[in-house]
Design a protein around this motif. Sequence first.
Motif, PDB file in Angstrom:
ATOM      1  N   ASP A 101     -46.308 -68.253 -19.855  1.00  0.00           N
ATOM      2  CA  ASP A 101     -46.590 -69.349 -18.934  1.00  0.00           C
ATOM      3  C   ASP A 101     -45.270 -69.746 -18.271  1.00  0.00           C
ATOM      4  O   ASP A 101     -44.397 -70.331 -18.901  1.00  0.00           O
ATOM      5  CB  ASP A 101     -47.188 -70.536 -19.677  1.00  0.00           C
ATOM      6  CG  ASP A 101     -47.495 -71.705 -18.752  1.00  0.00           C
ATOM      7  OD1 ASP A 101     -47.382 -71.555 -17.506  1.00  0.00           O
ATOM      8  OD2 ASP A 101     -47.838 -72.783 -19.265  1.00  0.00           O
ATOM      9  N   THR A 102     -45.142 -69.386 -17.013  1.00  0.00           N
ATOM     10  CA  THR A 102     -43.929 -69.702 -16.249  1.00  0.00           C
ATOM     11  C   THR A 102     -44.232 -70.691 -15.132  1.00  0.00           C
ATOM     12  O   THR A 102     -43.431 -70.855 -14.221  1.00  0.00           O
ATOM     13  CB  THR A 102     -43.329 -68.409 -15.650  1.00  0.00           C
ATOM     14  OG1 THR A 102     -44.338 -67.782 -14.853  1.00  0.00           O
ATOM     15  CG2 THR A 102     -42.841 -67.464 -16.717  1.00  0.00           C
ATOM     16  N   SER A 103     -45.389 -71.355 -15.224  1.00  0.00           N
ATOM     17  CA  SER A 103     -45.834 -72.240 -14.142  1.00  0.00           C
ATOM     18  C   SER A 103     -44.864 -73.393 -13.887  1.00  0.00           C
ATOM     19  O   SER A 103     -44.809 -73.922 -12.776  1.00  0.00           O
ATOM     20  CB  SER A 103     -47.228 -72.782 -14.433  1.00  0.00           C
ATOM     21  OG  SER A 103     -47.234 -73.505 -15.653  1.00  0.00           O
ATOM     22  N   LYS A 104     -44.090 -73.778 -14.880  1.00  0.00           N
ATOM     23  CA  LYS A 104     -43.144 -74.892 -14.696  1.00  0.00           C
ATOM     24  C   LYS A 104     -41.743 -74.421 -14.315  1.00  0.00           C
ATOM     25  O   LYS A 104     -40.859 -75.230 -14.068  1.00  0.00           O
ATOM     26  CB  LYS A 104     -43.095 -75.736 -15.967  1.00  0.00           C
ATOM     27  CG  LYS A 104     -44.412 -76.432 -16.223  1.00  0.00           C
ATOM     28  CD  LYS A 104     -44.382 -77.302 -17.439  1.00  0.00           C
ATOM     29  CE  LYS A 104     -45.761 -77.928 -17.614  1.00  0.00           C
ATOM     30  NZ  LYS A 104     -45.908 -78.613 -18.865  1.00  0.00           N
ATOM     31  N   ILE A 105     -41.538 -73.102 -14.255  1.00  0.00           N
ATOM     32  CA  ILE A 105     -40.220 -72.577 -13.892  1.00  0.00           C
ATOM     33  C   ILE A 105     -40.149 -72.424 -12.376  1.00  0.00           C
ATOM     34  O   ILE A 105     -40.948 -71.708 -11.779  1.00  0.00           O
ATOM     35  CB  ILE A 105     -39.940 -71.214 -14.560  1.00  0.00           C
ATOM     36  CG1 ILE A 105     -39.976 -71.344 -16.075  1.00  0.00           C
ATOM     37  CG2 ILE A 105     -38.599 -70.663 -14.087  1.00  0.00           C
ATOM     38  CD1 ILE A 105     -39.840 -70.011 -16.798  1.00  0.00           C
ATOM     39  N   LYS A 106     -39.211 -73.087 -11.771  1.00  0.00           N
ATOM     40  CA  LYS A 106     -38.919 -72.952 -10.346  1.00  0.00           C
ATOM     41  C   LYS A 106     -37.400 -72.815 -10.240  1.00  0.00           C
ATOM     42  O   LYS A 106     -36.658 -73.542 -10.885  1.00  0.00           O
ATOM     43  CB  LYS A 106     -39.384 -74.172  -9.549  1.00  0.00           C
ATOM     44  CG  LYS A 106     -40.870 -74.444  -9.644  1.00  0.00           C
ATOM     45  CD  LYS A 106     -41.663 -73.541  -8.750  1.00  0.00           C
ATOM     46  CE  LYS A 106     -43.104 -73.979  -8.672  1.00  0.00           C
ATOM     47  NZ  LYS A 106     -44.047 -73.071  -9.231  1.00  0.00           N
ATOM     48  N   LYS A 116     -36.526 -75.751  -4.681  1.00  0.00           N
ATOM     49  CA  LYS A 116     -36.701 -74.642  -5.636  1.00  0.00           C
ATOM     50  C   LYS A 116     -37.878 -73.798  -5.166  1.00  0.00           C
ATOM     51  O   LYS A 116     -39.023 -74.072  -5.490  1.00  0.00           O
ATOM     52  CB  LYS A 116     -36.911 -75.204  -7.039  1.00  0.00           C
ATOM     53  CG  LYS A 116     -35.680 -75.937  -7.533  1.00  0.00           C
ATOM     54  CD  LYS A 116     -35.808 -76.355  -8.968  1.00  0.00           C
ATOM     55  CE  LYS A 116     -34.494 -77.001  -9.393  1.00  0.00           C
ATOM     56  NZ  LYS A 116     -34.285 -76.935 -10.820  1.00  0.00           N
ATOM     57  N   THR A 119     -40.580 -68.617  -7.553  1.00  0.00           N
ATOM     58  CA  THR A 119     -41.476 -68.680  -8.711  1.00  0.00           C
ATOM     59  C   THR A 119     -41.256 -67.444  -9.578  1.00  0.00           C
ATOM     60  O   THR A 119     -40.790 -66.403  -9.104  1.00  0.00           O
ATOM     61  CB  THR A 119     -42.951 -68.752  -8.270  1.00  0.00           C
ATOM     62  OG1 THR A 119     -43.247 -67.610  -7.461  1.00  0.00           O
ATOM     63  CG2 THR A 119     -43.223 -70.028  -7.485  1.00  0.00           C
TER      64      THR A 119
END
Length: 163
Positions: A101-106, A116, A119
């Motif tokens: 889960d990389t949805s919060k990585i910007k 930012k 994605t």
Amino acid sequence: EKYSIEKKRIYVAGLSNGGFMSYRMAQDHADLIAAIVPVAGVGFKNWPSQPKNPVSVLHIHGTKDNVINFNGGRIIVRAYPSVKENFEKWRKFNQCVQKEDTSKIKIDLARSIPGKETTVTRYRNKAGTVTTELWQVTNGGHVTPPTKEARELIVKWMLARTK
């Protein structure tokens, strides 16, 4: 014998044609290379050879690249795949089946684009030893000079990979 080279930490990175070269090196020298970081260059639609071992991949590409198109294209007569098609091919070859889960990585990668804009899509193999990762630079062009933060993240990503 002359230089202190950690044989489990050999990396190849390249921009544009150098990105294509990094993919070719991963195919031809998968026994030596731990990871590649191609920027704005994809691999081959039809692989010239099958790599002997998995190689971690961090692919960085702008969605508005007008030289090596994000959606694939041609260089003279030779077709190249889209970024996502190429990414999927490497993800499957590397047996990276566990999506993180990389949805919060910007990431603020592009100095010329405010905020930012990058994605992250990341998959790992079951053992956690190989990673196939895509940094998609929204509205990024062909040559996207990275910020200091992005350069540091790229180096840390590479150093975390070993054979």
